[in-house]
Design an enzyme around this catalytic site. Structure first.
Site, PDB file in Angstrom:
ATOM      1  N   CYS A   2      -4.121   9.286  -0.191  1.00 19.06           N
ATOM      2  CA  CYS A   2      -3.296  10.427  -0.568  1.00 19.06           C
ATOM      3  C   CYS A   2      -2.897  11.187   0.703  1.00 19.06           C
ATOM      4  CB  CYS A   2      -3.975  11.426  -1.504  1.00 19.06           C
ATOM      5  SG  CYS A   2      -4.419  10.688  -3.074  1.00 19.06           S
ATOM      6  N   ARG A  27      -0.461   6.495   3.241  1.00 23.83           N
ATOM      7  CA  ARG A  27      -1.767   6.869   2.696  1.00 23.83           C
ATOM      8  C   ARG A  27      -1.853   6.657   1.188  1.00 23.83           C
ATOM      9  NH1 ARG A  27      -4.499  10.090   6.306  1.00 23.83           N
ATOM     10  NH2 ARG A  27      -5.774  10.954   4.647  1.00 23.83           N
ATOM     11  N   TRP A  76      -2.553   8.068  -3.976  1.00 26.17           N
ATOM     12  CA  TRP A  76      -3.218   6.776  -4.186  1.00 26.17           C
ATOM     13  C   TRP A  76      -4.259   7.069  -5.258  1.00 26.17           C
ATOM     14  CZ3 TRP A  76      -8.024   4.478  -4.020  1.00 26.17           C
ATOM     15  CH2 TRP A  76      -8.035   3.087  -3.951  1.00 26.17           C
ATOM     16  N   ASN A 102      -6.578  15.747  -1.611  1.00 28.50           N
ATOM     17  CA  ASN A 102      -6.868  14.407  -1.105  1.00 28.50           C
ATOM     18  C   ASN A 102      -8.387  14.254  -1.104  1.00 28.50           C
ATOM     19  OD1 ASN A 102      -6.942  13.168   2.318  1.00 28.50           O
ATOM     20  ND2 ASN A 102      -7.143  12.018   0.444  1.00 28.50           N
ATOM     21  N   GLY A 103      -8.887  13.238  -1.849  1.00 29.10           N
ATOM     22  CA  GLY A 103     -10.336  13.019  -1.896  1.00 29.10           C
ATOM     23  C   GLY A 103     -10.835  12.965  -3.323  1.00 29.10           C
ATOM     24  N   GLU A 486      -9.253 -12.493  10.170  1.00 31.02           N
ATOM     25  CA  GLU A 486      -8.173 -11.513  10.292  1.00 31.02           C
ATOM     26  C   GLU A 486      -6.835 -12.108   9.823  1.00 31.02           C
ATOM     27  OE1 GLU A 486      -7.886  -8.485  10.561  1.00 31.02           O
ATOM     28  OE2 GLU A 486      -5.865  -8.133  11.292  1.00 31.02           O
ATOM     29  N   LYS A 490      -4.633 -10.555   6.818  1.00 30.26           N
ATOM     30  CA  LYS A 490      -3.223 -10.151   6.964  1.00 30.26           C
ATOM     31  C   LYS A 490      -2.388 -10.752   5.845  1.00 30.26           C
ATOM     32  CE  LYS A 490      -3.327  -7.464   8.934  1.00 30.26           C
ATOM     33  NZ  LYS A 490      -4.392  -6.858   9.512  1.00 30.26           N
ATOM     34  N   GLU A 493      -3.199  -9.251   2.329  1.00 29.35           N
ATOM     35  CA  GLU A 493      -2.784  -7.843   2.220  1.00 29.35           C
ATOM     36  C   GLU A 493      -1.312  -7.707   1.868  1.00 29.35           C
ATOM     37  OE1 GLU A 493      -4.839  -4.783   5.261  1.00 29.35           O
ATOM     38  OE2 GLU A 493      -4.030  -6.531   6.263  1.00 29.35           O
ATOM     39  N   HIS A 509     -19.411 -27.370   3.981  1.00 30.12           N
ATOM     40  CA  HIS A 509     -20.359 -26.749   3.055  1.00 30.12           C
ATOM     41  C   HIS A 509     -19.645 -26.070   1.892  1.00 30.12           C
ATOM     42  CE1 HIS A 509     -23.493 -27.631   5.900  1.00 30.12           C
ATOM     43  NE2 HIS A 509     -22.736 -27.113   6.852  1.00 30.12           N
ATOM     44  N   LYS A 608      -3.339   2.946   3.952  1.00 31.26           N
ATOM     45  CA  LYS A 608      -3.731   2.712   5.342  1.00 31.26           C
ATOM     46  C   LYS A 608      -5.032   3.416   5.689  1.00 31.26           C
ATOM     47  CE  LYS A 608      -2.036   1.993   9.858  1.00 31.26           C
ATOM     48  NZ  LYS A 608      -2.472   0.606   9.769  1.00 31.26           N
TER      49      LYS A 608
END
Ligand code: G6P
Length: 613
Positions: A2, A27, A76, A102-103, A486, A490, A493, A509, A608
């Site tokens: 947010c 955000r 968000w 926010n939170g 990574e 990417k 996402e 395995h 983000k």
């Protein structure tokens, strides 16, 4: 998560709030809204829309408003689904107080029951509506500050607020506990936002609010107070050096692509900043006392989330190899609850782009309770983790707007390799000559990175053939194992394809069972001690008709011959190859996402800056 903004001054607040929200959309972006108090007409204007900010902007064009004070929010969702009803700002049931938040308010259910018993009515599914009604329930004799303070003392959790009192259209009220808030200072106007990029179009002079402080903003004054004592606090302003051009796309179709292409500069600037002509590694604000403490460190933990965790995995390899210090990478959300065995002889390195990730912040605080030394590797100046750590090294990658991290990651990597060499010097595990040799290799990285970026045609070609696949495997060894993780992160996402990174030696395995003619495997196999082992993995994939997308050193004919696609990268020192091998993986993820028409900079469900647990 947010983003919140606030404005008070002599200009129309509406475009200022919208511009601020544009810079905070990273955000969260499942709904957006603004609220303004129109001084002349003495009325409250609220507009909210589900979906991205563009939806709100469309509505604001149809219904223009003018006011000199207002607050805004981009959401968000945590409590309550993404909807117009749950979008912020929220008002109490008598529409006296207006709040963006926010939170998370952890005790919102109990408080809601209590308020309902007193007759308060609720319309949304949010915890924010509980907070605003709680403030309203304490509001007496126009004393907003008193009501605000009383309510905050009862609201458990971590949050930041910007609030308006309808009966006082000359004041903005803000509060911060763990979630970020920055105040921007103007002439005859003041601003507040979750992050500095939202303020940069208007001012570079900012004041960072600390936890459990509230501020009262009028157009000419900013007064900061301690929540505990109610006493006024004097705080100097900071001038932010990031410029607006850095926070814009600069001709690129997406921020992510721009940020990928900024990496050679980021690497070069890190080199210029951290080394001097005598090949001495220097970090800003390092003192003999800090160096002494670092010299005594026996063990290192690198604690972080997401992409930053992958940087930590590689960083630990460097720390062990160069400085000979046992090092462990941990995911912040695990570390904080693991009762980690951390002592005062240990160094806990928190790696974070935003400096606000809730779990990493909690891990930092956990490490401090054990008496460990804490060192933050952070991108965002003045962020909470940067301020709370015993010592902070800024990565100076500039603002990163794309939700999928790219340049912040390479900046973290190069910072960690420098840090490992710094530790090697003070621990005397490498000689000056060895360190100078290493620095020569690091010096070559910006050029190698530029060269790796030139392979975009080959990468686009491969992406065009493979972008419809639903599953991708990534494998690598040594420093390139975290690169496999990574690369997979990417892709998932931003393209929403399933992607999994594996240590190549683990293929047999489990993952090898997945291989058939429809399974692409990205094999990260640049020149290294384990390159031959990687070639054996490639053969095993080929034997099962899998599709091999190989990242290899530019003259590696043998690898090229056995791969379905070969993406060359320039030869660099083996231990630094992680910094270069990730470049084609970032570009591959980007092009697959674009071909699938995904929202590259704002992928679904992600944000983000993850400021909730
Ligand atoms: C989110 C972002 C990632 C980032 C992670 C950690 O998931 O989308 O890009 O790697 O948070 O964030 P931090 O700011 O702590 O590096």
């Amino acid at each position: 998560m947010c983003g919140i903004v606030g404005y008070i001054g002599h200009r129309n607040a509406v475009p200022i709030l919208v511009k601020g929200l544009e810079h905070l959309e990273y955000r969260g972006y499942d709904s957006a809204g603004i609220a303004c108090l129109n001084l002349e007409k003495e009325n409250l204007f609220i507009k909210k829309e589900k979906g991205k900010l563009s939806e709100l902007k469309r509505e604001l064009e149809k219904h223009p408003a003018y006011a000199q004070i207002g607050i805004g929010h981009t959401r968000w969702a945590t409590h309550g689904e993404p909807s117009k009803l749950n979008a912020h700002p929220h008002v109490d049931d008598k529409s006296k107080i207006i709040l963006v938040h926010n939170g998370i308010i952890e005790n919102h259910s109990d408080l809601k029951r209590e308020l309902q018993a007193k007759g308060h009515r609720f319309f949304s599914g949010t915890d924010t509506e509980v907070a605003v009604n709680l403030i309203a329930s304490y509001y007496k004799k126009n004393n907003f500050v008193e009501a605000f303070r009383k309510a905050i003392s009862r609201l458990q959790g971590f949050y930041a607020f910007v609030a308006l009192d309808k009966s006082d259209p000359d004041t903005l009220y803000v509060f911060k506990r763990s979630n970020p808030l920055v105040i921007g200072l103007g002439k005859g106007e003041n601003f507040v936002a979750s992050d500095t990029p939202a303020l940069l179009p208007f001012t570079s002079d900012v004041v960072f609010l600390e936890d459990d402080e509230y501020a009262v903003l009028t157009k000419d004054k900013v007064k900061i107070f301690s929540l505990a004592t109610g006493r006024m606090i004097k705080r100097h302003s900071t001038r932010i050096k990031w410029n607006m051009a850095q926070a814009q796309k600069g001709g690129y179709p997406h921020f992510m692509l721009k940020e990928i292409y900024e990496q050679p500069t980021v690497l070069q600037e890190a080199f210029n900043r951290i080394t001097n002509k005598e090949d001495v590694i220097r970090f800003e604000n390092m003192t003999p006392r800090i160096e002494n403490r670092l010299r005594k460190i026996r063990k290192v933990f690198m604690v972080s989330c997401g992409t930053a965790y992958h940087a930590g995995l590689t960083g630990c390899l460097w720390m062990e190899q160069n400085a000979g210090i046992p090092s462990e990478a941990r995911v912040s959300s695990e570390f904080r609850y693991q009762k980690p065995i951390v002592t005062k002889n240990d160094l806990v390195i928190l790696i974070t782009q935003s400096g606000e990730t809730a779990d990493t912040l909690a891990a930092l605080r956990e490490a401090k309770t054990h008496g460990a030394m804490t060192l933050a590797v952070v991108n965002v100046l003045g962020s909470t983790i940067a301020r709370e750590a015993d010592y902070t090294i800024y990565t100076h990658a500039g603002p990163e707007i794309g939700v999928a991290s790219t340049k912040a990651y390479t900046a973290q990597l190069v910072t960690l390799v420098f840090l490992s060499l710094y530790m090697a010097r003070i621990k005397k595990t490498l000689s000056s000559r060895q360190i100078a040799g290493y620095l020569d290799s690091i010096r070559k990285l910006p050029k190698a990175c530029s060269k790796a970026l030139k392979q975009s045609t080959a990468i686009i070609n491969c992406a065009k053939h493979q972008y419809r696949r639903h599953s991708f495997l990534y494998i690598g060894r040594g420093v390139n194992f975290p690169v496999a993780l990574e690369g997979a992160l990417k892709l998932k996402e931003i393209s929403y394809a399933h992607a999994h990174g594996y240590a190549a030696g683990e293929m047999k395995h489990g993952p090898i069972a997945l291989i058939d003619k429809n399974q692409p495997v990205i094999c990260i196999a640049p020149h290294s001690k384990t390159r031959d082992k990687m070639l054996s993995n490639v053969e095993e994939i080929r034997a099962r008709k899998g599709i091999v997308i190989a990242i290899g050193t530019e003259n590696d004919k043998e690898l090229k011959k056995i791969s379905s696609y070969f993406i060359p990268v320039p030869k660099v020192d083996e231990s630094l190859s992680a910094i270069i091998a990730v470049i084609p993986l970032q570009l591959f993820a980007y092009h697959v996402a674009v071909l699938n028409r995904r929202d590259v900079d704002q992928p679904r469900n992600l944000a983000k800056s993850v400021t909730v647990e």
